[in-house]
Design an enzyme around this catalytic site. Structure first.
Site, mmCIF file in Angstrom:
data_model
loop_
_atom_site.group_PDB
_atom_site.id
_atom_site.type_symbol
_atom_site.label_atom_id
_atom_site.label_comp_id
_atom_site.label_asym_id
_atom_site.label_seq_id
_atom_site.Cartn_x
_atom_site.Cartn_y
_atom_site.Cartn_z
ATOM 1 N N ASP A 120 29.405 -27.383 21.765
ATOM 2 C CA ASP A 120 29.357 -25.910 21.265
ATOM 3 C C ASP A 120 30.156 -25.388 20.011
ATOM 4 O O ASP A 120 30.107 -24.541 19.609
ATOM 5 C CB ASP A 120 29.906 -25.154 22.639
ATOM 6 C CG ASP A 120 29.001 -25.147 23.849
ATOM 7 O OD1 ASP A 120 27.543 -26.514 23.316
ATOM 8 O OD2 ASP A 120 29.282 -25.292 24.814
ATOM 9 N N HIS B 124 27.661 -32.137 27.465
ATOM 10 C CA HIS B 124 26.971 -31.535 26.896
ATOM 11 C C HIS B 124 27.221 -30.081 26.367
ATOM 12 O O HIS B 124 26.806 -29.716 24.750
ATOM 13 C CB HIS B 124 25.239 -30.450 27.550
ATOM 14 C CG HIS B 124 24.794 -30.072 26.394
ATOM 15 N ND1 HIS B 124 24.243 -29.224 26.715
ATOM 16 C CD2 HIS B 124 23.483 -30.495 25.469
ATOM 17 C CE1 HIS B 124 24.162 -28.766 25.403
ATOM 18 N NE2 HIS B 124 23.665 -29.621 24.568
ATOM 19 N N CYS B 125 28.770 -29.416 26.733
ATOM 20 C CA CYS B 125 29.309 -28.415 26.388
ATOM 21 C C CYS B 125 30.546 -28.903 24.751
ATOM 22 O O CYS B 125 30.375 -28.384 24.188
ATOM 23 C CB CYS B 125 29.559 -27.337 27.416
ATOM 24 S SG CYS B 125 28.206 -26.811 28.297
ATOM 25 N N ILE B 126 31.473 -28.899 25.593
ATOM 26 C CA ILE B 126 32.887 -29.538 24.796
ATOM 27 C C ILE B 126 32.687 -29.790 24.298
ATOM 28 O O ILE B 126 33.495 -29.318 22.741
ATOM 29 C CB ILE B 126 33.445 -29.508 25.540
ATOM 30 C CG1 ILE B 126 34.059 -28.359 26.968
ATOM 31 C CG2 ILE B 126 34.904 -29.302 25.305
ATOM 32 C CD1 ILE B 126 34.690 -28.813 27.828
#
Length: 450
Positions: free
Chosen positions: A285, A280-282
């Site tokens: 974001d 979900h992050c890299i």
């Protein structure tokens, strides 16, 4: 607030309830962020309620059954054994909570703009049940300004005011699924409050369950810090992904280069290439900051370039596979049978969000290949917004004797439980995107790095 009650009475009572563990804590979103938080609070003795819209997840948790690898069965059993945990889909119970922690997804829209629909919908639901004396903390990753510019106005619609009637803060999640060394309670917790009182209260709450709480001067600093952490990783992964392609042209093993470089005790931090970014992050974001920067009229060329390089990696992998099939067997991808090893975005987790595996499957099939996959952590592809056509496909069984029927095995995820010696021994060709076969001794002539 009664006329006789001082302005400090609400926060004083709230802080005391945190310190005595009498406060009721509500966690909205029982995924890879929310569940570890619930685990931390129940373990410390807080009456904790998990809120979610997924009724099947609620039933499983209340029955003591795990819903993901993030919190295994033993953790769920321990949570239920405390007698202080319950899961519910009745959001009217939010009115009973003293602290409400928001842990909902913040994906990208199709045009790569921030999708805050989960945050806004959750905030509107909280607003319906908001009462004086509550602490609201947003933990979802987002762009600077979300807490004060989006969340606060929605909460104040009913007339209650942040800093006077309720208290608002931002504290970014820092979970790393599959990482057994760094659990929730041991990861320093950044906290930025909408005012000094909110900051004090949020630090008091988290300070009871987290080993180290790090206060910062504003929610915007905490929001930006979270994005900076993941942008740093995205840019450095893009760098090694580009170096992988460059060194491959020179006949140089990028994995050995990284191992050599990381012997330097200062000035270098190892990052590793792969078939693309997942989780979900890299992958997401950096685009939150890019979008916000564009609103301010400032281009983020470095961040966007890193995104382009990382997004192109699945195509690089497929092109490498096509070249290897042609060189070894004079065969094209059209009509080739490919076994994808691992579809989770990283090893030893069941999380398939933004996994490059789905892109690999779609590209392979668009070129006429027949694709199967094996993943003991993710045995079935769930429904996703971008890859709906893949939903419902299931993993083949682990059967080394059957591997020879495939033209190639493509290693996308290097789960520790996979026997790569057996894979190489039985496969005709192995394309390794993770350096998973580094210790395999027999059959190395079958291995191609990508």
């Amino acid at each position: 607030m009664p006329d006789s009650e001082s302005p400090t009475a609400l926060p004083e009572r709230l802080q005391k309830s945190f310190e005595t563990h009498a406060a009721k804590v509500g966690v909205i979103g029982l995924g890879y962020v929310g569940l570890p938080l619930v685990r931390a609070f129940t373990h410390t003795g807080y009456p904790t309620t998990g809120f979610d819209t997924d009724s099947s997840k609620i039933e499983k948790l209340n029955a003591g059954n795990p819903t993901s690898a993030t919190c295994p069965a033993a953790d769920i059993a321990a949570m239920n054994a405390t007698g202080t945990f319950s899961a519910t889909g009745d959001f009217a119970d939010l009115a009973e909570m003293d602290a409400i922690l928001i842990c909902v997804p913040t994906p990208l829209a199709h045009n790569r703009e921030p999708d805050l629909s989960y945050v806004t919908a959750t905030t509107e639901t909280i607003a319906e049940h908001l009462r004086p004396g509550q602490l609201i903390v947003l933990e979802s990753t987002t762009y600077p300004g979300t807490t004060r510019d989006i969340v606060r106005p929605l909460l104040e619609r009913g007339g209650l005011k942040s800093g006077r009637d309720f208290f608002l803060a931002y504290s970014p999640e820092r979970e790393d699924p599959g990482n057994t060394q760094h659990r929730t309670t041991g990861i320093p917790k950044l906290v930025g409050g909408d005012g000094e009182v909110a900051l004090t209260l949020a630090c008091a709450l988290y300070g009871e369950v987290i080993e180290r709480v790090v206060p910062v001067s504003s929610p915007e600093i905490a929001e930006a810090a979270k994005l900076t952490e993941n942008i740093f990783r995205s840019v450095n992964i893009a760098l090694v992904n580009e170096l992988k392609a460059v060194y491959a042209k020179m006949g140089i093993d990028v994995w050995e280069v990284i191992e050599a470089a990381k012997t330097k005790p200062f000035g270098y931090m190892p990052f590793y290439p792969g078939p693309g970014l997942g989780g979900h992050c890299i992958p997401i974001d950096p685009f939150y900051l890019s979008w916000k920067a564009q609103q301010a009229g400032y281009p983020t060329r470095f961040i966007e370039l890193a995104g382009e390089i990382n997004s192109a990696m699945p195509l690089y992998v497929i092109d490498t596979l096509a070249g290897a099939l042609h060189a070894r067997f004079a065969k094209s991808l059209s009509g080739a049978r490919i076994l994808l090893i691992g579809i989770a975005y990283k090893k030893n987790v069941d999380d398939v969000r933004e996994t490059p595996a789905f892109h690999l499957i779609e590209i392979l099939e668009s070129r006429g290949a027949e694709v199967a996959f094996y993943d003991p952590y993710a045995p079935e592809i769930p429904t996703t917004r971008e890859h709906a056509a893949l939903a419902g496909r299931t993993s083949v069984a682990w059967d080394p004797a059957a591997f020879e029927a495939y033209d190639a095995a493509l290693i996308c995820t290097d789960h520790d439980c996979i026997n790569f010696d057996a894979l190489v021994a039985n496969a005709r060709l192995v394309l390794d995107t993770r350096n998973a076969t580094r210790t395999v001794k027999e059959g190395r002539d079958k291995i191609v790095s990508a």
